[in-house]
Design an enzyme around this catalytic site. Structure first.
Site, PDB file in Angstrom:
ATOM      1  N   GLU A  96      -2.416   4.750  -7.337  1.00 20.79           N
ATOM      2  CA  GLU A  96      -2.540   3.299  -8.261  1.00 20.79           C
ATOM      3  C   GLU A  96      -3.248   3.301 -10.070  1.00 20.79           C
ATOM      4  OE1 GLU A  96      -4.672  -0.161  -6.614  1.00 20.79           O
ATOM      5  OE2 GLU A  96      -3.607   0.557  -4.617  1.00 20.79           O
TER       6      GLU A  96
ATOM      7  N   GLU B 146      -8.716   2.503  -1.196  1.00 27.23           N
ATOM      8  CA  GLU B 146     -10.625   2.537  -1.648  1.00 27.23           C
ATOM      9  C   GLU B 146     -11.405   2.304  -0.738  1.00 27.23           C
ATOM     10  OE1 GLU B 146      -9.022  -0.562  -4.884  1.00 27.23           O
ATOM     11  OE2 GLU B 146      -8.093   0.832  -5.994  1.00 27.23           O
TER      12      GLU B 146
END
Ligand code: NAG
Ligand code: NAG
Ligand code: NAG
Ligand code: NAG
Length: 366
Positions: free
Chosen positions: A284, A176
């Site tokens: 995710e 991320e």
């Protein structure tokens, strides 16, 4: 899964969770105990499992103490998911613990922390499952954004060398990024891929974009302008995206947006993958499991009713992925020993997502 006996869903008949319907919330209705049905020609995931969180905890304590600041997954948690048929684990870890700031990102690895990573890797892959090793650093190392492609290439060359012989290890380049634009993040990913391949490693690589690699923003964050050009001499890189189903897409609220939000948020990214011919990996996904959606409290205090929209939304997301055929894997956020009552915890035996999300929304896609 014996769902019928396990759950009775009491819900009122409307399809999205907006406060506006509160006044008409006058009767409960029993709805199907299934989160949905998924039809069509489904492409099963090659990799399907959970994040095993813990080794990245305590990031304000570097290096920190094992068992106090951070923890590695328990073998019983891994066994639990493998026994259910899942075959993928994502292992977040901290760069600063592996490559200590004293010697820097290109320096020697800390033997103890590397040894712990290797133990988990060996345990998972010894069971025939896959494990993605994931520097959970948001492209930030020791307080500063990483921008040197050559340093990053060296880091990944060093790390790939440790795992080059284990075919079930997957290299997840960086969790991320969000502090720099898609162009910079793309260049860092390309450098890492080149480094990994320079070792002779041929395993799957996962490349994440900027903007927390969000699927819902993939085509508006700049990522789609760059990542179509990714080059891999082994032709074995997939684009990893993440998606949460709360209003700001952060996974910090247990409140669902609607029963269809999962598929809706993935649609543009799926179309981009189809256009480019690249494969996607949803590294995710998460939503509330004990979602106390306030409108329902008007009609029912049954906790299973609160779960319904999250369950349907996760089910719908995974269904749309298997219908498209362009997504090779998915993994729930998250298992791990230290989540406690976190609403997305899937840690057995009693994590919040174990009772409903697991059987209703995940297992149908095994
Ligand atoms: C991305 O950021 C870099 C470094 O700050 C800058 O040089 C470049 O112009 C930016 N690119 C875009 C497309 O904004
Ligand atoms: C890369 O692999 C995909 C299958 O994953 C295949 O469809 C494609 O043709 C390959 N491309 C090259 C350049 O080998
Ligand atoms: C809905 O169900 C709950 C739980 O069974 C019950 O307490 C509540 O009175 C019901 N509400 C209505 C309007 O039927
Ligand atoms: C949405 C979510 O669960 N985010 C978590 C990701 O992992 C970091 C590090 O473990 C947590 O701090 C976040 O809350």
């Amino acid at each position: 899964m014996n769902c019928l006996s396990a759950f009775v869903f009491v819900a009122v008949l409307f399809s999205s969770c907006h406060a506006a319907i509160l006044p008409s919330c006058t009767s409960n209705e029993t709805v199907s105990s299934s989160a949905g049905t998924c039809s069509g020609d489904l492409a099963k995931f090659e990799y399907f499992g959970v994040n095993e969180s813990g080794a990245e905890f305590g990031s304000d304590n570097i290096p920190g103490v094992l068992g106090t600041d951070y923890i590695f997954p328990s073998e019983s948690s891994i066994d639990y998911f493998v026994d259910l048929g899942f075959n993928f684990f994502r292992l977040p870890f901290l760069l600063e613990r592996l490559a200590p700031p004293a010697t820097g990102i290109t320096g020697a690895f800390d033997d103890d922390y590397l040894g712990l990573i290797k133990s988990t890797v060996e345990y998972v892959t010894g069971k025939g499952a896959y494990i993605a090793i994931d520097p959970h650093n948001y492209l930030i190392y020791n307080g500063a954004t990483l921008t040197s492609t050559s340093d990053f290439q060296t880091f990944w060359t060093n790390l790939a060398n440790e795992f080059v012989d284990n075919e079930h290890v997957i290299f997840d380049i960086m969790n991320e990024p969000y502090t720099v634009n898609a162009s910079v993040v793309f260049n860092m990913n390309q450098a890492a891929i080149d480094g990994i391949r320079s070792t002779g490693a041929t395993q799957l690589i996962l490349a994440e974009g900027t903007s927390w690699t969000g699927a819902w923003t993939w085509t508006t964050s700049g990522n789609s302008d760059y990542f179509g050009n990714i080059k891999d001499s082994a032709n074995n890189t997939a684009i990893e995206m993440h998606q949460y189903l709360d209003s700001d897409g952060s996974g910090t609220s247990a409140t669902c947006v609607s029963s269809t939000i999962g598929a809706e948020r993935l649609a543009a990214a799926t179309a981009w993958l189809e256009e480019t011919g690249l494969k996607g990996f949803l590294g995710e996904i998460g939503a509330g499991s004990n979602d106390v959606w306030f409108a329902f409290t008007q009609c029912s205090h049954e906790s299973s009713a609160y779960n319904l929209f999250s369950m349907q939304a996760v089910f719908g997301a995974l269904c749309s992925m298997q219908q498209s055929g362009v997504w090779i894997g998915a993994s729930w956020w998250a298992a791990g020993p230290w989540w406690g009552t976190y609403f997305q915890s899937i840690e057995p035996p009693s994590g919040a997502a174990i009772a409903d999300i697991l059987p209703q929304s995940l297992e149908p896609f095994l």
